[in-house]
Design a protein around this motif. Structure first.
Motif, PDB file in Angstrom:
ATOM      1  N   ASN A 125       1.554  -5.695   4.753  1.00 14.90           N
ATOM      2  CA  ASN A 125       2.143  -5.427   3.638  1.00 14.90           C
ATOM      3  C   ASN A 125       2.423  -6.609   2.561  1.00 14.90           C
ATOM      4  O   ASN A 125       2.668  -6.670   1.782  1.00 14.90           O
ATOM      5  N   LYS A 126       3.461  -7.180   3.585  1.00 17.81           N
ATOM      6  CA  LYS A 126       4.393  -8.722   2.863  1.00 17.81           C
ATOM      7  C   LYS A 126       3.604  -9.412   1.707  1.00 17.81           C
ATOM      8  O   LYS A 126       3.246  -9.933   0.398  1.00 17.81           O
ATOM      9  N   LYS A 127       2.204  -9.720   2.751  1.00 17.92           N
ATOM     10  CA  LYS A 127       0.623 -10.746   2.360  1.00 17.92           C
ATOM     11  C   LYS A 127      -0.473  -9.682   0.847  1.00 17.92           C
ATOM     12  O   LYS A 127      -0.429 -10.260   0.422  1.00 17.92           O
ATOM     13  N   ALA A 128      -0.079  -8.364   1.212  1.00 19.03           N
ATOM     14  CA  ALA A 128      -0.368  -7.437   0.199  1.00 19.03           C
ATOM     15  C   ALA A 128      -0.028  -7.681  -1.090  1.00 19.03           C
ATOM     16  O   ALA A 128      -0.641  -7.516  -1.832  1.00 19.03           O
ATOM     17  N   LEU A 129       1.809  -7.190  -0.958  1.00 18.14           N
ATOM     18  CA  LEU A 129       2.337  -7.728  -2.120  1.00 18.14           C
ATOM     19  C   LEU A 129       2.088  -8.754  -2.386  1.00 18.14           C
ATOM     20  O   LEU A 129       2.100  -8.753  -4.043  1.00 18.14           O
ATOM     21  N   TYR A 130       2.100  -9.711  -1.981  1.00 19.14           N
ATOM     22  CA  TYR A 130       2.186 -11.297  -2.808  1.00 19.14           C
ATOM     23  C   TYR A 130       0.775 -10.923  -3.261  1.00 19.14           C
ATOM     24  O   TYR A 130       0.945 -11.258  -4.504  1.00 19.14           O
ATOM     25  N   GLU A 131      -0.353 -10.704  -3.144  1.00  9.59           N
ATOM     26  CA  GLU A 131      -2.302 -10.396  -3.373  1.00  9.59           C
ATOM     27  C   GLU A 131      -1.573  -9.662  -5.035  1.00  9.59           C
ATOM     28  O   GLU A 131      -2.427  -9.802  -5.743  1.00  9.59           O
TER      29      GLU A 131
END
Length: 331
Positions: A125-131
């Motif tokens: 989720n953290k990487k998805a939010l970053y993108e």
């Protein structure tokens, strides 16, 4: 038609079209452009001139905001602001090539980072939010990016993570002593927060704090530079290094045209340098007449350091150079 009624109508249409993507469904662009063109046609040349003058500050503000947004990768904000600049200016103050380049960046980054976000959505989720944050910076209306972005921010783990960054940032701002080290810490934490929440309110406050402290540091550095330059100019004058004295006095005047101390040093240094220049040229000519070519050359070279455009020094230097060259060839 009343000029101010027209002014309000035009601004309302432009601002609405610029902000609609955040608050409402896509407006009918053709209809809005048609209305806008009609409003503009109803204004005479004098009205347009008055409106231009009244919003000149807005033009400057939009231009600065656009440049700042563009440099930070906020392409959507930059595009809106640049379009407003062109609209108010009445011509392509911001080149169409630049506008098109931003549009291409928006399309490319939205597409690429949206795909990356989808790949990470069920994994990290953290990487998805970053993108998705990058997508939002470029096009908040791209597919389902806005909905997914909001949904991720409701995720418990994400909330804890973002709140921890915000808490850290608040503490850093509260305890900041205004020195470079503490400001760097604020800057790094701010960067981390904006990587996951590009429109965070606390981030805007932190940017204001940073700017305020950086302005103070810049002002203090400028004062320090000014004091040191005056000191060097004074010392050089006392040591009869008038060229150096003039150089440093001019540096001070360049940043503070009203500095009387630097102006007085400059005035005196120029007077003394003129006297020294005349003496060097006179002595140089005497040495030349006495066939003391090396001593004459030294004098004229020193004179040229004071005034690189001194005709007498240039002429005699060339003459002596040719004569010395001839003498050397005969030896």
């Amino acid at each position: 038609m009343n000029i101010f009624t027209a002014y309000i109508s035009i601004i309302s249409i432009v601002l609405y079209s610029g902000c609609a993507q955040y608050e409402a469904p896509k407006p009918d662009k053709k209809k809005e452009i048609s209305i806008l063109n009609q409003k503009v046609k109803e204004l005479d040349a004098n009205d347009k001139k008055l409106i231009y003058r009244s919003i000149q500050n807005d033009i400057n503000r939009y231009s600065k905001e656009a440049d700042k947004a563009y440099s930070r990768g906020y392409n959507n904000d930059a595009l809106i602001a640049y379009k407003l600049v062109n609209f108010y200016e009445g011509y392509h103050s911001v080149p169409l090539q630049k506008i098109e380049k931003i549009k291409k960046n928006i399309n490319y980054k939205s597409r690429v980072h949206y795909k990356r976000a989808l790949k990470q959505y069920m994994v990290n989720n953290k990487k998805a939010l970053y993108e998705l944050n990058i997508v939002m910076m470029n096009n908040p209306n791209y597919k389902y990016s806005s909905e997914l972005f909001d949904k991720l921010h409701e995720n418990r783990d994400i909330k804890i993570y973002v709140n921890s960054i915000k808490s850290s940032l608040q503490m850093q701002m509260l305890n900041s002593d205004g020195k470079i080290k503490s400001l760097k810490s604020i800057e790094l934490t701010l960067k981390e927060l904006l990587a996951y929440d590009y429109k965070n309110i606390l981030a805007a406050k932190a940017e204001e704090v940073l700017q305020k402290h950086m302005d103070i540091i810049a002002e203090n550095n400028l004062l320090k530079y000014k004091r040191e330059s005056i000191k060097i100019a004074k010392q050089a004058f006392l040591e009869k290094e008038y060229v150096k004295s003039i150089e440093y006095a001019q540096k001070v005047i360049a940043i503070d045209a009203k500095c009387m101390e630097a102006s007085n040093i400059l005035k005196l240094a120029k007077q003394e340098s003129k006297i020294e220049l005349d003496n060097l040229i006179k002595s140089g000519i005497c040495y030349y007449d006495d066939r003391k070519l090396d001593e004459a050359m030294n004098n004229f070279q020193s004179a040229l350091k004071i005034d690189p455009y001194s005709n007498a020094s240039l002429i005699y230097s060339k003459k002596i150079h040719r004569q010395l060259k001839t003498i050397k060839s005969l030896q």
